[in-house]
Design a protein around this motif. Structure first.
Motif, PDB file in Angstrom:
ATOM      1  N   PHE A  26       0.870  -1.145  -0.085  1.00  0.00           N
ATOM      2  CA  PHE A  26      -0.086   0.069   0.030  1.00  0.00           C
ATOM      3  C   PHE A  26       0.741   1.306  -0.049  1.00  0.00           C
ATOM      4  N   PHE A  27       1.983   1.110   0.655  1.00  0.00           N
ATOM      5  CA  PHE A  27       2.980   2.434   0.882  1.00  0.00           C
ATOM      6  C   PHE A  27       3.958   2.686  -0.301  1.00  0.00           C
ATOM      7  N   ALA A  28       3.855   1.535  -1.403  1.00  0.00           N
ATOM      8  CA  ALA A  28       4.686   1.712  -2.275  1.00  0.00           C
ATOM      9  C   ALA A  28       4.111   2.939  -3.245  1.00  0.00           C
ATOM     10  N   LEU A  48      -8.136   0.379  10.578  1.00  0.00           N
ATOM     11  CA  LEU A  48      -8.074   0.099   8.857  1.00  0.00           C
ATOM     12  C   LEU A  48      -6.519  -0.871   9.018  1.00  0.00           C
ATOM     13  N   VAL A  49      -6.653  -1.890   8.067  1.00  0.00           N
ATOM     14  CA  VAL A  49      -5.590  -2.779   7.950  1.00  0.00           C
ATOM     15  C   VAL A  49      -5.164  -2.594   6.633  1.00  0.00           C
ATOM     16  N   VAL A  50      -3.850  -2.401   6.318  1.00  0.00           N
ATOM     17  CA  VAL A  50      -3.310  -2.370   4.971  1.00  0.00           C
ATOM     18  C   VAL A  50      -2.100  -3.307   4.992  1.00  0.00           C
ATOM     19  N   LEU A  76      -4.579   2.337  12.942  1.00  0.00           N
ATOM     20  CA  LEU A  76      -4.198   1.875  11.800  1.00  0.00           C
ATOM     21  C   LEU A  76      -3.237   0.507  11.969  1.00  0.00           C
ATOM     22  N   GLU A  77      -3.394  -0.495  11.298  1.00  0.00           N
ATOM     23  CA  GLU A  77      -2.593  -1.803  11.574  1.00  0.00           C
ATOM     24  C   GLU A  77      -1.872  -2.104  10.141  1.00  0.00           C
ATOM     25  N   ILE A  78      -0.763  -2.289  10.286  1.00  0.00           N
ATOM     26  CA  ILE A  78      -0.057  -2.703   8.823  1.00  0.00           C
ATOM     27  C   ILE A  78       0.586  -4.143   8.789  1.00  0.00           C
ATOM     28  N   GLY A  79       0.065  -4.802   7.834  1.00  0.00           N
ATOM     29  CA  GLY A  79       0.476  -6.312   7.567  1.00  0.00           C
ATOM     30  C   GLY A  79       1.634  -6.312   6.954  1.00  0.00           C
ATOM     31  N   ILE A  80       2.599  -7.067   7.391  1.00  0.00           N
ATOM     32  CA  ILE A  80       3.895  -7.425   6.736  1.00  0.00           C
ATOM     33  C   ILE A  80       4.288  -8.831   6.443  1.00  0.00           C
TER      34      ILE A  80
END
Length: 371
Positions: free
Chosen positions: A121-123, A147-149, A173-177
């Motif tokens: 998402f952040f690219a 929100l999950v990205v 915010l939650e970021i999946g890696i």
């Protein structure tokens, strides 16, 4: 985090390069562009870090897909507009998000929105910076609680996150890696993801500083590993992550889909998806440290064509149902009972020299068959 690789560095580097080149060569562009509308929408329940069970809406936007599609098992370039010019257009992405956030009376209630784009998402090549922030504003105005990205960690920096978090306001915010494995050989060569220990830990630090929750994905049985090695890999990866203070983890049993290295290995009789009982065994060995989830849509095979983790006809559906219950409750008593079909499982240490040699042999087989 990473164990020392006992084979000569040049051999591992050559193996990594050959696997990466094959992975990229197998990617295919669609003959024509798919419409700019979400390719997948589903509703379920998910347990938050505080233990609450809440409704979730999961949406995968139609996009140009991942800009770094090197992973040996990832099938998502089959499902989006990978390789087509203009597939990540500003209007196309924002229109999909607006449609996603338009609630109807018939829609199930949800507090969590998981908004994925088949990549990072952040690219900026995948979701332009201004679109990222505008999406945050739209989500903040829609009454979403969380929100999950998803993103590769090299794109997750304080400079990028700060305006996004500010635009989200009260939305958590939650970021999946997709770390996939804490083992360097497994992660960077066998999975062939572009994630280093340095970039991962740097991203965690940036997220922590801004109050963002990490959600880390771990693979169960990456290509080239056996089921027994896969269990060890999960346990060691969980140990590493808990040592960093990470609580949110999801286990992703590997599926076998077209246009991937995993598919070619499976076609050649050199790889199988993990047995469902291998997934259960991995959970049993880590659940006391945290209540991991399992990506159960990956076990149903309901979103796209693939060869997915399985067991015998008598128990497969029961095991998947049990894993789904466990994902909601975190209670080990919800894990499935045994079955006579359960194959012997020789859980063993990760012998890097043996694993690298096996992977090299398998790649040589694929080369001889013209893959």
């Amino acid at each position: 985090m990473s164990q020392y690789v006992e084979t000569p560095p040049t051999s591992v580097q050559e193996l990594r390069r050959s696997i990466g080149e094959l992975s990229l060569r197998l990617r295919t562009s669609r003959p024509q562009e798919r419409a700019a509308e979400p390719r997948f929408v589903a509703y379920d329940s998910i347990r938050l870090p505080d233990g609450r069970l809440v409704g979730r809406k999961k949406v995968i936007l139609m996009s140009g897909g991942c800009s770094v599609p090197t992973c040996t098992m990832c099938p998502f370039t089959n499902e989006n507009n990978y390789g087509l010019e203009g597939a990540a257009s500003r209007d196309g992405l924002l229109d999909q998000v607006r449609a996603t956030l338009t609630r109807t009376d018939a829609e199930p209630a949800y507090e969590v929105l998981s908004l994925y784009n088949d990549g990072s998402f952040f690219a900026p090549k995948e979701v332009p910076r201004d679109v990222q922030v505008e999406i945050a504003r739209l989500v903040a105005a829609a009454g979403v609680g969380r929100l999950v990205v998803e993103s590769l960690p090299q794109f997750v920096t304080e400079r990028v996150l700060a305006p996004f978090v500010e635009a989200l306001g009260e939305v958590r915010l939650e970021i999946g890696i997709g770390l996939q494995s804490a083992d360097e050989l497994v992660r960077e060569t066998l999975v062939n993801t572009r994630i280093s220990q340095v970039s991962f830990e740097r991203a965690l630090k940036a997220m922590c500083g801004l109050g963002v929750d990490p959600k880390i994905y771990l693979m169960v049985k990456p290509p080239f590993l056996t089921d027994g090695e896969a269990v060890t890999d999960v346990v060691q990866s969980v140990d590493y992550l808990t040592g960093l203070g990470v609580a949110g983890m999801t286990l992703c049993p590997t599926r076998v889909s077209r246009n991937t290295v995993a598919w070619e290995l499976w076609q050649a009789g050199l790889y199988t998806a993990p047995n469902l009982w291998t997934v259960v065994e991995a959970i049993r060995r880590v659940h006391e440290r945290l209540a991991v989830r399992v990506a159960c849509v990956n076990l149903r095979g309901s979103d796209f064509e693939s060869v997915f983790p399985d067991a015998c006809e008598a128990c497969a559906d029961k095991v998947v149902d049990a894993l789904m219950r466990f994902g909601e409750t975190g209670n080990p008593s919800d894990l499935p009972e045994d079955c006579t079909c359960r194959p012997p499982l020789d859980v063993m240490a990760l012998d890097h020299e043996a694993i690298a040699a096996r992977a090299a042999r398998h790649m040589a087989v694929l080369e001889r068959t013209g893959v």
